[in-house]
Design a protein around this motif. Structure first.
Motif, PDB file in Angstrom:
ATOM      1  N   LEU A   5     -28.560  40.788 -87.631  1.00 37.89           N
ATOM      2  CA  LEU A   5     -27.636  39.552 -87.479  1.00 37.89           C
ATOM      3  C   LEU A   5     -27.874  38.759 -88.334  1.00 37.89           C
ATOM      4  O   LEU A   5     -29.146  38.234 -88.514  1.00 37.89           O
ATOM      5  CB  LEU A   5     -27.762  39.044 -85.846  1.00 37.89           C
ATOM      6  CG  LEU A   5     -27.844  39.849 -84.774  1.00 37.89           C
ATOM      7  CD1 LEU A   5     -27.846  39.222 -83.571  1.00 37.89           C
ATOM      8  CD2 LEU A   5     -26.094  40.721 -84.779  1.00 37.89           C
ATOM      9  N   GLY A  55     -40.165  47.963 -77.722  1.00 38.35           N
ATOM     10  CA  GLY A  55     -40.178  48.590 -79.277  1.00 38.35           C
ATOM     11  C   GLY A  55     -40.042  47.897 -80.516  1.00 38.35           C
ATOM     12  O   GLY A  55     -39.959  48.327 -81.431  1.00 38.35           O
ATOM     13  N   GLY A  88     -40.613  45.194 -83.638  1.00 42.24           N
ATOM     14  CA  GLY A  88     -41.607  45.339 -84.737  1.00 42.24           C
ATOM     15  C   GLY A  88     -41.535  46.446 -85.507  1.00 42.24           C
ATOM     16  O   GLY A  88     -42.040  46.687 -86.688  1.00 42.24           O
ATOM     17  N   LYS A 136     -43.151  44.686 -69.672  1.00 42.35           N
ATOM     18  CA  LYS A 136     -42.969  45.224 -71.040  1.00 42.35           C
ATOM     19  C   LYS A 136     -43.317  44.202 -72.050  1.00 42.35           C
ATOM     20  O   LYS A 136     -42.607  43.271 -72.219  1.00 42.35           O
ATOM     21  CB  LYS A 136     -41.613  45.841 -71.039  1.00 42.35           C
ATOM     22  CG  LYS A 136     -41.319  46.622 -72.113  1.00 42.35           C
ATOM     23  CD  LYS A 136     -39.685  46.967 -72.370  1.00 42.35           C
ATOM     24  CE  LYS A 136     -39.017  45.931 -72.450  1.00 42.35           C
ATOM     25  NZ  LYS A 136     -37.489  46.223 -72.664  1.00 42.35           N
ATOM     26  N   GLU A 187     -38.830  47.639 -87.353  1.00 43.92           N
ATOM     27  CA  GLU A 187     -37.967  47.398 -88.366  1.00 43.92           C
ATOM     28  C   GLU A 187     -37.673  48.561 -89.143  1.00 43.92           C
ATOM     29  O   GLU A 187     -36.676  49.560 -88.433  1.00 43.92           O
ATOM     30  CB  GLU A 187     -38.466  46.408 -89.061  1.00 43.92           C
ATOM     31  CG  GLU A 187     -39.344  45.486 -88.534  1.00 43.92           C
ATOM     32  CD  GLU A 187     -38.642  44.471 -87.582  1.00 43.92           C
ATOM     33  OE1 GLU A 187     -37.813  44.757 -87.125  1.00 43.92           O
ATOM     34  OE2 GLU A 187     -39.493  43.428 -86.572  1.00 43.92           O
ATOM     35  N   PHE A 221     -35.669  38.803 -92.355  1.00 43.68           N
ATOM     36  CA  PHE A 221     -34.608  38.767 -91.527  1.00 43.68           C
ATOM     37  C   PHE A 221     -34.463  38.011 -90.180  1.00 43.68           C
ATOM     38  O   PHE A 221     -33.535  37.898 -89.428  1.00 43.68           O
ATOM     39  CB  PHE A 221     -34.264  40.193 -91.006  1.00 43.68           C
ATOM     40  CG  PHE A 221     -35.603  40.908 -90.521  1.00 43.68           C
ATOM     41  CD1 PHE A 221     -35.826  40.447 -89.022  1.00 43.68           C
ATOM     42  CD2 PHE A 221     -36.382  41.622 -91.299  1.00 43.68           C
ATOM     43  CE1 PHE A 221     -37.104  41.063 -88.582  1.00 43.68           C
ATOM     44  CE2 PHE A 221     -37.581  42.186 -90.648  1.00 43.68           C
ATOM     45  CZ  PHE A 221     -38.137  41.793 -89.433  1.00 43.68           C
ATOM     46  N   LYS A 273     -30.350  53.194 -76.011  1.00 45.08           N
ATOM     47  CA  LYS A 273     -29.754  51.912 -75.431  1.00 45.08           C
ATOM     48  C   LYS A 273     -28.663  51.192 -76.401  1.00 45.08           C
ATOM     49  O   LYS A 273     -29.110  51.113 -77.624  1.00 45.08           O
ATOM     50  CB  LYS A 273     -30.933  50.872 -75.207  1.00 45.08           C
ATOM     51  CG  LYS A 273     -31.711  50.846 -74.172  1.00 45.08           C
ATOM     52  CD  LYS A 273     -32.410  49.662 -73.953  1.00 45.08           C
ATOM     53  CE  LYS A 273     -33.910  49.849 -73.197  1.00 45.08           C
ATOM     54  NZ  LYS A 273     -34.311  48.613 -73.167  1.00 45.08           N
TER      55      LYS A 273
HETATM   56  O1  V47 Z   1     -38.630  43.579 -83.784  1.00 48.97           O
HETATM   57  C1  V47 Z   1     -35.281  39.936 -85.592  1.00 48.97           C
HETATM   58  C2  V47 Z   1     -35.373  42.177 -84.298  1.00 48.97           C
HETATM   59  C3  V47 Z   1     -36.555  42.809 -82.393  1.00 48.97           C
HETATM   60  C4  V47 Z   1     -33.042  39.864 -86.221  1.00 48.97           C
HETATM   61  O2  V47 Z   1     -38.053  47.387 -76.166  1.00 48.97           O
HETATM   62  C5  V47 Z   1     -33.609  41.096 -85.161  1.00 48.97           C
HETATM   63  O3  V47 Z   1     -36.628  47.539 -74.565  1.00 48.97           O
HETATM   64  C6  V47 Z   1     -31.218  41.537 -85.601  1.00 48.97           C
HETATM   65  O4  V47 Z   1     -37.449  44.933 -80.280  1.00 48.97           O
HETATM   66  N1  V47 Z   1     -31.078  40.582 -86.395  1.00 48.97           N
HETATM   67  C7  V47 Z   1     -37.082  42.259 -81.377  1.00 48.97           C
HETATM   68  N2  V47 Z   1     -32.387  41.873 -84.943  1.00 48.97           N
HETATM   69  C8  V47 Z   1     -36.185  42.813 -80.195  1.00 48.97           C
HETATM   70  C9  V47 Z   1     -36.657  44.200 -79.529  1.00 48.97           C
HETATM   71  C10 V47 Z   1     -35.989  44.637 -78.218  1.00 48.97           C
HETATM   72  C11 V47 Z   1     -34.711  44.108 -77.858  1.00 48.97           C
HETATM   73  C12 V47 Z   1     -34.371  44.676 -76.673  1.00 48.97           C
HETATM   74  C13 V47 Z   1     -35.205  45.441 -75.864  1.00 48.97           C
HETATM   75  C14 V47 Z   1     -36.104  46.151 -76.484  1.00 48.97           C
HETATM   76  C15 V47 Z   1     -36.965  47.169 -75.697  1.00 48.97           C
HETATM   77  C16 V47 Z   1     -36.751  45.677 -77.641  1.00 48.97           C
HETATM   78  O5  V47 Z   1     -35.619  41.933 -82.881  1.00 48.97           O
HETATM   79  C17 V47 Z   1     -37.758  42.613 -83.600  1.00 48.97           C
HETATM   80  C18 V47 Z   1     -36.869  42.568 -84.702  1.00 48.97           C
HETATM   81  O6  V47 Z   1     -36.502  43.926 -85.372  1.00 48.97           O
HETATM   82  N3  V47 Z   1     -34.706  40.883 -84.823  1.00 48.97           N
HETATM   83  N4  V47 Z   1     -34.395  39.088 -86.302  1.00 48.97           N
HETATM   84  C19 V47 Z   1     -31.785  39.762 -86.648  1.00 48.97           C
HETATM   85  N5  V47 Z   1     -31.937  38.564 -87.481  1.00 48.97           N
END
Ligand code: V47
Ligand code: SF4
Length: 374
Positions: A265, A186, A188, A151, A190, A88, A300
């Motif tokens: 996405l 947060g 990983g 973080k 999935e 993804f 969030k």
């Molecule tokens: O683990 C990767 C995701 C995550 C795609 O902890 C995708 O406050 C959508 O964890 N479409 C990272 N998502 C982002 C994340 C995050 C974001 C904002 C705040 C916090 C927090 C954590 O992005 C990855 C994965 O699940 N990801 N590719 C995609 N194509």
């Protein structure tokens, strides 16, 4: 099942229902009772999305009044070299790629604007980076920005560090903590279901490993966030199973501060083109997270992934936070997000007020900045 009726619950709500199978769920929520897996499945398949959102909105209001959090933060994605190659994800590159990069500690520091309360630092699984790289980057950031909470590193990255260093999770977390780590993001998580995980991200830490790292962090006094990636090949039962596993850890530790529902996405990745974008699912997952995760304080609506308008709608469907200024961020950008790569504090406040709610500026632990200063 459809029948149009009105359910009155004193002091709590007055909603016109289309789907009467929601009635026992509303009664449970009104009484503060925990929802079961079966209740979660009803919420997943019910056509009455409006009542579900209204119910979650009332729970949000019961927990937080009309106050919506936002933060001055920065996202730094320190390397896009990743051996996990999740299906993804549009962000990862092979080490040989022309667009592969790994930031030095100084380059990471250069990306941080002044006056941020939170530095969100994550990256791909780059096997050439030793533990000392992670310690140096934390120490460098902490020295330069002592007030900001760092973080950093998803449980997947920390699991890889334990595997490669031969140290246990406690030992790795302890060293990272000493170097300046304040909290785990947060990412990983999935989808925890092993069958789906084996298809979409077979080479990264298992669900049990992810949960174990977070549990260990909580036991050491390091709080964390959780996420769930929805809208790819998972089914409703996998989403409810995911939330119930998170809720179980939270019952034991209380260490999760916020949960972030992440919409998949579909741009530039190997699952692209297989799934229709569904904004109603995005809103439903925010509402279901609020209703199922009765022990995680904050939900969030992450505008960078949802889009500003959908995030605003999410604030009326159970979310009590918009995340922050973000300032750059590559993961959603690479996956086709057309949203700006950062917002100002003024814009964040305007978005929250636009939804008829009251913005409050917070720190990484969701404490109001005014209260934190007292
Ligand atoms: O683990 C990767 C995701 C995550 C795609 O902890 C995708 O406050 C959508 O964890 N479409 C990272 N998502 C982002 C994340 C995050 C974001 C904002 C705040 C916090 C927090 C954590 O992005 C990855 C994965 O699940 N990801 N590719 C995609 N194509
Ligand atoms: Fe690597 Fe993270 Fe992308 Fe998976 S989601 S390929 S672990 S950068």
């Amino acid at each position: 099942m459809r029948n149009y009726e009105k359910i009155n619950l004193p002091d709590f709500m007055d909603i016109s229902f289309i789907d009467s199978s929601l009635e026992p769920i509303v009664a449970k929520v009104a009484n503060g009772e925990r929802l079961s897996f079966e209740d979660g499945m009803i919420l997943e398949v019910s056509e009455d999305i409006h009542s579900i959102c209204r119910l979650a909105d009332l729970v949000r209001e019961r927990m937080h009044g009309n106050r919506i959090g936002y933060i001055s933060n920065v996202h730094i994605d320190y390397t896009n070299i990743c051996v996990s190659k999740c299906k993804f994800c549009a962000y990862w590159r092979d080490a040989e790629s022309d667009s592969a990069y790994t930031l030095t500690s100084d380059e990471a520091i250069e990306r941080v604007p002044n006056d941020v309360q939170e530095i969100h630092l994550v990256g791909g699984l780059n096997p050439t980076l030793p533990l000392s790289y992670f310690l140096d980057i934390l120490k460098g950031l902490k020295e330069r920005f002592p007030e900001a909470v760092i973080k950093a590193f998803t449980a997947v990255e920390i699991y890889e560090l334990t595997r490669r260093s031969g140290l246990g999770p406690w030992s790795v977390l302890d060293r990272l903590h000493d170097a300046g780590l304040g909290m785990l993001p947060g990412g990983g998580a999935e989808i925890f279901d092993e069958g789906i995980r084996n298809i979409v991200c077979p080479y990264k830490a298992s669900a049990d490993d992810w949960l174990f790292i977070h549990r260990s962090a909580h036991e050491m006094g390091i709080p964390s966030n959780s996420t769930m990636l929805h809208g790819h090949i998972e089914k409703p039962e996998h989403r409810i199973d995911h939330l119930i596993r998170l809720r179980g850890v939270q019952d034991d530790t209380g260490g999760f501060v916020a949960h972030i529902p992440l919409p998949y996405l579909p741009g530039n990745n190997s699952l692209s083109g297989t799934h229709a974008v569904d904004g109603t699912l995005d809103i439903r997952e925010i509402a279901i997270a609020r209703l199922m995760l009765d022990n995680i304080p904050h939900i969030k609506a992450y505008w960078r992934a949802l889009g500003i308008r959908m995030a605003q709608a999410g604030l009326r469907a159970g979310a009590d936070d918009l995340d922050g200024t973000v300032n750059r961020e590559d993961i959603m950008h690479e996956a086709g997000s057309g949203e700006p790569r950062g917002l100002t504090l003024v814009q964040l406040r305007k978005i929250i007020k636009g939804a008829g709610l009251e913005p409050y500026r917070r720190n990484a632990f969701h404490e109001s900045m005014e209260e934190a200063a007292v």
